[in-house]
Motif scaffolding. Sequence first.
Motif, PDB file in Angstrom:
ATOM      1  N   LEU A  50       0.633  -1.503   0.047  1.00 16.35           N
ATOM      2  CA  LEU A  50      -0.336  -0.318  -0.067  1.00 16.35           C
ATOM      3  C   LEU A  50       1.342   1.097  -0.058  1.00 16.35           C
ATOM      4  CD1 LEU A  50      -2.690  -0.457   2.362  1.00 16.35           C
ATOM      5  CD2 LEU A  50      -3.514  -0.472  -0.035  1.00 16.35           C
ATOM      6  N   THR A  51       1.826   0.843   0.696  1.00 17.45           N
ATOM      7  CA  THR A  51       2.742   2.222   0.227  1.00 17.45           C
ATOM      8  C   THR A  51       3.455   2.575  -1.031  1.00 17.45           C
ATOM      9  OG1 THR A  51       2.907   2.180   2.794  1.00 17.45           O
ATOM     10  CG2 THR A  51       5.009   3.020   1.684  1.00 17.45           C
ATOM     11  N   THR A  52       3.722   1.085  -1.119  1.00 22.20           N
ATOM     12  CA  THR A  52       4.232   1.538  -2.478  1.00 22.20           C
ATOM     13  C   THR A  52       3.501   2.318  -3.371  1.00 22.20           C
ATOM     14  OG1 THR A  52       5.962   0.156  -1.950  1.00 22.20           O
ATOM     15  CG2 THR A  52       5.256   0.113  -4.582  1.00 22.20           C
ATOM     16  N   HIS A  53       2.321   2.122  -3.360  1.00 21.66           N
ATOM     17  CA  HIS A  53       0.878   2.174  -4.336  1.00 21.66           C
ATOM     18  C   HIS A  53       0.779   4.039  -4.615  1.00 21.66           C
ATOM     19  CE1 HIS A  53       0.162  -1.796  -5.787  1.00 21.66           C
ATOM     20  NE2 HIS A  53      -0.555  -1.970  -4.292  1.00 21.66           N
ATOM     21  N   VAL A  54       1.058   3.951  -3.078  1.00 25.98           N
ATOM     22  CA  VAL A  54       0.639   5.713  -2.327  1.00 25.98           C
ATOM     23  C   VAL A  54       1.585   6.714  -3.516  1.00 25.98           C
ATOM     24  CG1 VAL A  54       1.245   7.339  -0.853  1.00 25.98           C
ATOM     25  CG2 VAL A  54      -0.351   5.285  -0.078  1.00 25.98           C
ATOM     26  N   LEU A  55       2.982   5.784  -3.404  1.00 26.54           N
ATOM     27  CA  LEU A  55       4.168   6.659  -3.911  1.00 26.54           C
ATOM     28  C   LEU A  55       4.047   6.569  -5.767  1.00 26.54           C
ATOM     29  CD1 LEU A  55       7.296   5.596  -1.799  1.00 26.54           C
ATOM     30  CD2 LEU A  55       6.356   7.495  -1.321  1.00 26.54           C
ATOM     31  N   GLN A  56       3.637   5.546  -5.942  1.00 28.68           N
ATOM     32  CA  GLN A  56       3.164   5.462  -7.412  1.00 28.68           C
ATOM     33  C   GLN A  56       2.769   6.426  -7.519  1.00 28.68           C
ATOM     34  OE1 GLN A  56       2.634   0.774  -6.879  1.00 28.68           O
ATOM     35  NE2 GLN A  56       3.328   0.704  -8.615  1.00 28.68           N
ATOM     36  N   VAL A  57       1.266   6.176  -6.833  1.00 33.04           N
ATOM     37  CA  VAL A  57       0.144   7.459  -7.908  1.00 33.04           C
ATOM     38  C   VAL A  57       0.479   8.735  -7.272  1.00 33.04           C
ATOM     39  CG1 VAL A  57      -1.740   8.242  -6.899  1.00 33.04           C
ATOM     40  CG2 VAL A  57      -1.889   6.093  -6.551  1.00 33.04           C
ATOM     41  N   VAL A  58       1.486   9.565  -6.881  1.00 30.10           N
ATOM     42  CA  VAL A  58       2.158  10.557  -6.601  1.00 30.10           C
ATOM     43  C   VAL A  58       3.124  10.210  -8.208  1.00 30.10           C
ATOM     44  CG1 VAL A  58       3.642  11.890  -5.470  1.00 30.10           C
ATOM     45  CG2 VAL A  58       1.221  10.533  -4.008  1.00 30.10           C
ATOM     46  N   VAL A  59       3.950   9.921  -8.068  1.00 28.61           N
ATOM     47  CA  VAL A  59       4.732   9.838  -9.125  1.00 28.61           C
ATOM     48  C   VAL A  59       4.412   9.757 -10.274  1.00 28.61           C
ATOM     49  CG1 VAL A  59       6.498   8.939 -10.111  1.00 28.61           C
ATOM     50  CG2 VAL A  59       7.073   8.887  -7.734  1.00 28.61           C
ATOM     51  N   LEU A  60       3.216   8.878 -10.715  1.00 31.38           N
ATOM     52  CA  LEU A  60       2.370   8.734 -11.909  1.00 31.38           C
ATOM     53  C   LEU A  60       1.757  10.341 -12.193  1.00 31.38           C
ATOM     54  CD1 LEU A  60       2.433   5.268 -11.277  1.00 31.38           C
ATOM     55  CD2 LEU A  60       4.222   6.582 -13.550  1.00 31.38           C
ATOM     56  N   GLY A  61       0.796  10.232 -11.117  1.00 31.24           N
ATOM     57  CA  GLY A  61      -0.265  11.693 -10.923  1.00 31.24           C
ATOM     58  C   GLY A  61       0.886  13.077 -11.717  1.00 31.24           C
ATOM     59  N   LEU A  62       1.941  12.806 -10.963  1.00 34.31           N
ATOM     60  CA  LEU A  62       3.149  14.615 -11.368  1.00 34.31           C
ATOM     61  C   LEU A  62       2.614  14.016 -12.669  1.00 34.31           C
ATOM     62  CD1 LEU A  62       4.820  14.176  -8.283  1.00 34.31           C
ATOM     63  CD2 LEU A  62       3.525  15.877  -8.533  1.00 34.31           C
ATOM     64  N   ILE A  63       3.120  13.211 -13.369  1.00 32.39           N
ATOM     65  CA  ILE A  63       3.845  13.509 -14.326  1.00 32.39           C
ATOM     66  C   ILE A  63       2.106  13.175 -15.749  1.00 32.39           C
ATOM     67  CG2 ILE A  63       3.937  11.330 -16.837  1.00 32.39           C
ATOM     68  CD1 ILE A  63       5.819  10.033 -14.618  1.00 32.39           C
ATOM     69  N   ALA A  64       0.910  12.673 -14.917  1.00 32.10           N
ATOM     70  CA  ALA A  64       0.466  13.120 -15.746  1.00 32.10           C
ATOM     71  C   ALA A  64      -0.603  14.197 -15.406  1.00 32.10           C
ATOM     72  CB  ALA A  64      -1.164  11.735 -15.317  1.00 32.10           C
ATOM     73  N   LEU A  65      -0.375  14.805 -14.776  1.00 29.27           N
ATOM     74  CA  LEU A  65      -0.794  16.105 -14.529  1.00 29.27           C
ATOM     75  C   LEU A  65       0.014  17.852 -15.760  1.00 29.27           C
ATOM     76  CD1 LEU A  65      -0.732  16.481 -10.570  1.00 29.27           C
ATOM     77  CD2 LEU A  65      -2.799  17.711 -12.508  1.00 29.27           C
ATOM     78  N   ILE A  66       1.323  17.508 -15.637  1.00 35.00           N
ATOM     79  CA  ILE A  66       2.172  17.779 -16.578  1.00 35.00           C
ATOM     80  C   ILE A  66       1.509  17.628 -18.494  1.00 35.00           C
ATOM     81  CG2 ILE A  66       4.567  17.768 -17.437  1.00 35.00           C
ATOM     82  CD1 ILE A  66       5.666  16.740 -14.372  1.00 35.00           C
ATOM     83  N   ILE A  67       1.065  16.614 -17.807  1.00 29.76           N
ATOM     84  CA  ILE A  67       0.962  15.920 -19.908  1.00 29.76           C
ATOM     85  C   ILE A  67      -1.072  16.318 -20.202  1.00 29.76           C
ATOM     86  CG2 ILE A  67       2.587  14.727 -20.401  1.00 29.76           C
ATOM     87  CD1 ILE A  67       0.209  12.383 -19.827  1.00 29.76           C
ATOM     88  N   GLY A  68      -1.356  17.580 -19.307  1.00 29.98           N
ATOM     89  CA  GLY A  68      -2.774  17.501 -19.096  1.00 29.98           C
ATOM     90  C   GLY A  68      -3.660  17.003 -18.629  1.00 29.98           C
ATOM     91  N   TRP A  69      -3.251  16.309 -17.046  1.00 28.41           N
ATOM     92  CA  TRP A  69      -4.552  15.235 -16.409  1.00 28.41           C
ATOM     93  C   TRP A  69      -5.274  16.265 -15.467  1.00 28.41           C
ATOM     94  CZ3 TRP A  69      -4.291  12.095 -11.869  1.00 28.41           C
ATOM     95  CH2 TRP A  69      -5.555  11.620 -11.442  1.00 28.41           C
ATOM     96  N   ARG A  70      -6.557  16.139 -15.707  1.00 27.84           N
ATOM     97  CA  ARG A  70      -7.193  17.199 -14.477  1.00 27.84           C
ATOM     98  C   ARG A  70      -7.963  16.395 -14.182  1.00 27.84           C
ATOM     99  NH1 ARG A  70      -3.369  19.047 -15.463  1.00 27.84           N
ATOM    100  NH2 ARG A  70      -2.599  21.733 -15.973  1.00 27.84           N
ATOM    101  N   PRO A  71      -7.793  15.707 -12.933  1.00 32.21           N
ATOM    102  CA  PRO A  71      -8.936  15.055 -12.175  1.00 32.21           C
ATOM    103  C   PRO A  71      -9.626  15.163 -11.101  1.00 32.21           C
ATOM    104  CG  PRO A  71      -6.500  15.288 -10.752  1.00 32.21           C
ATOM    105  CD  PRO A  71      -6.251  16.038 -12.441  1.00 32.21           C
ATOM    106  N   GLU A  72     -11.504  14.681 -11.495  1.00 30.64           N
ATOM    107  CA  GLU A  72     -12.331  14.874 -10.592  1.00 30.64           C
ATOM    108  C   GLU A  72     -12.231  14.331  -9.042  1.00 30.64           C
ATOM    109  OE1 GLU A  72     -15.607  13.985 -12.402  1.00 30.64           O
ATOM    110  OE2 GLU A  72     -15.433  15.931 -14.352  1.00 30.64           O
TER     111      GLU A  72
END
Length: 264
Positions: free
Chosen positions: A127-149
């Motif tokens: 679960l800890t690794t999952h949190v880190l994955q979501v943070v890192v991948l989420g940041l990359i996604a935000l850079i390319i235009g992701w706007r989560p709800e």
Amino acid sequence: MTATRDRSTEARSERTPRPAPALRRILAHAGLETRVLLSNGEQLTVAVALPAMVLIGLWLLPLGRLEGVAAVDTAVAATFATALISTSFTSQAILTGFDRRNGVLRWVATTPLGRSGYLAGKILATLTTHVLQVVVLGLIALIIGWRPELLGLAAMVPVWLIGTVAFGALGMLVAGTLRTEAVLAVSNLLFVLMVAAGGVAFPASTYPRILSGLVDLLPSGALGELLRACLASGSFSIGSVVVLLAWAVGGTLAVIRWFRWTDS
């Protein structure tokens, strides 16, 4: 004399080593498991680099998209599913398989941590690794235009937890029933098949009717559909919830029944 003996007994008792409280043991083991996972180049590649490649690839290429949905949204849903499977299934299968071959699982049963503490530590590390994955991948996604709800992210949490149990149980089942060499081959092969053809990168609706029904019954297909529903405005399917729950319960029961703690 009696008082002297009592004080001597108390002094010896204070000097006798005692195991740490159960929670502290589990947290220490979870920290160890997390460090091992994140310090291993191969496992780090599977946990972060490959999902990031899936994200960029599906964002750039016209693949796995839903009509009327931004490409980055479907790419993020597939990426998060890939990240979950990579850590819960592939990484845990490989690490546990090597622990089993090296006698760690046999040894841990004789320590204060015990088998239940070992498994609890693995769950927390995952679960800890999952949190880190979501943070890192989420940041990359935000850079390319992701706007989560916010609502979609909240809905993703229970799906993620059920998926972690389902794929974690499958990973433990592979690690606890096959020899280490087979664990490596099987876990990596299944990972590639689930991501590429199991309903993660491409929705089940894009397959021919016969194959789409099969993909819907896979844990990867159910996870992919549910994450697309949460993050890419896909259609929410109760059937996918039932399928993922069935794999979680069935996988857990299978681990209880068939997992072997030794390699002999």
